[in-house]
Design a protein around this motif. Structure first.
Motif, PDB file in Angstrom:
ATOM      1  N   LEU A  99       0.849  -1.055  -4.881  1.00 14.13           N
ATOM      2  CA  LEU A  99       1.951  -1.412  -5.755  1.00 14.13           C
ATOM      3  C   LEU A  99       2.119  -2.921  -5.746  1.00 14.13           C
ATOM      4  N   VAL A 100       2.248  -3.511  -6.925  1.00 10.50           N
ATOM      5  CA  VAL A 100       2.454  -4.948  -7.058  1.00 10.50           C
ATOM      6  C   VAL A 100       3.818  -5.168  -7.700  1.00 10.50           C
ATOM      7  N   THR A 101       4.641  -5.990  -7.045  1.00 11.19           N
ATOM      8  CA  THR A 101       5.959  -6.320  -7.587  1.00 11.19           C
ATOM      9  C   THR A 101       6.197  -7.817  -7.443  1.00 11.19           C
ATOM     10  N   ASP A 102       7.168  -8.308  -8.183  1.00 13.77           N
ATOM     11  CA  ASP A 102       7.561  -9.705  -8.064  1.00 13.77           C
ATOM     12  C   ASP A 102       8.475  -9.865  -6.867  1.00 13.77           C
ATOM     13  N   GLY A 103       8.460 -11.060  -6.272  1.00  9.78           N
ATOM     14  CA  GLY A 103       9.290 -11.369  -5.110  1.00  9.78           C
ATOM     15  C   GLY A 103      10.699 -11.720  -5.532  1.00  9.78           C
TER      16      GLY A 103
ATOM     17  N   TRP B 125       0.860  -1.172   0.000  1.00 10.10           N
ATOM     18  CA  TRP B 125       0.000   0.000   0.000  1.00 10.10           C
ATOM     19  C   TRP B 125       0.896   1.221   0.000  1.00 10.10           C
ATOM     20  N   THR B 126       0.577   2.173  -0.846  1.00  9.75           N
ATOM     21  CA  THR B 126       1.282   3.455  -0.846  1.00  9.75           C
ATOM     22  C   THR B 126       0.244   4.550  -0.603  1.00  9.75           C
TER      23      THR B 126
END
Length: 130
Positions: free
Chosen positions: A76-80, A70-71
């Motif tokens: 925001l969705v990113t790869d691990g 959460w921003t």
């Protein structure tokens, strides 16, 4: 009292049981692995039979994870993977025992070649750590 046993390891390639895929695990003999497997199976049989084992899961490769943050303006969705360390969460066990001492007795047996085990009390909804 419920506790979570968190297994941290750095298997290369990622696989389970992690002890087969760590540098330390590859350094021990097949006979030692067989004996460790026998002891672990006996532990699982014991805590399953006593009702102390609640649940357990091995986890997939951290590289396949997705991170959701959460921003102030959006999500925001990113790869691990999330952690910037080599050791990643490889799996977990949830146990329900009478005391911290019993949890310690069980958790120490989960530490294997190339892994680190973290024992953490489960936090009940709306309550304090146990």
């Amino acid at each position: 009292m419920k506790y979570v046993i968190l297994i941290h390891a750095n298997p290369e390639p990622w696989g389970h049981p992690t002890s087969l895929y760590t540098e330390e695990g590859r350094a021990i003999s097949a006979e030692q692995h067989d004996e460790m497997d026998r002891q672990f199976d006996a532990l699982l049989t014991e805590i399953s039979g006593s009702g102390e084992l609640v649940s357990a899961e091995a986890l997939g490769d951290p590289a396949t994870s997705r991170l959701f943050r959460w921003t102030a303006t959006d999500r925001l969705v990113t790869d691990g993977p999330y952690a910037e360390t080599k050791e990643q969460l490889a799996g977990f066990f949830i146990i329900d025992v009478e005391s911290r001492e019993r949890a310690d007795e069980i958790a120490v047996q989960f530490a294997g070649p190339g892994s680190m085990v973290e024992l953490r009390p489960a936090m009940w909804s709306g309550g304090d750590d146990q």
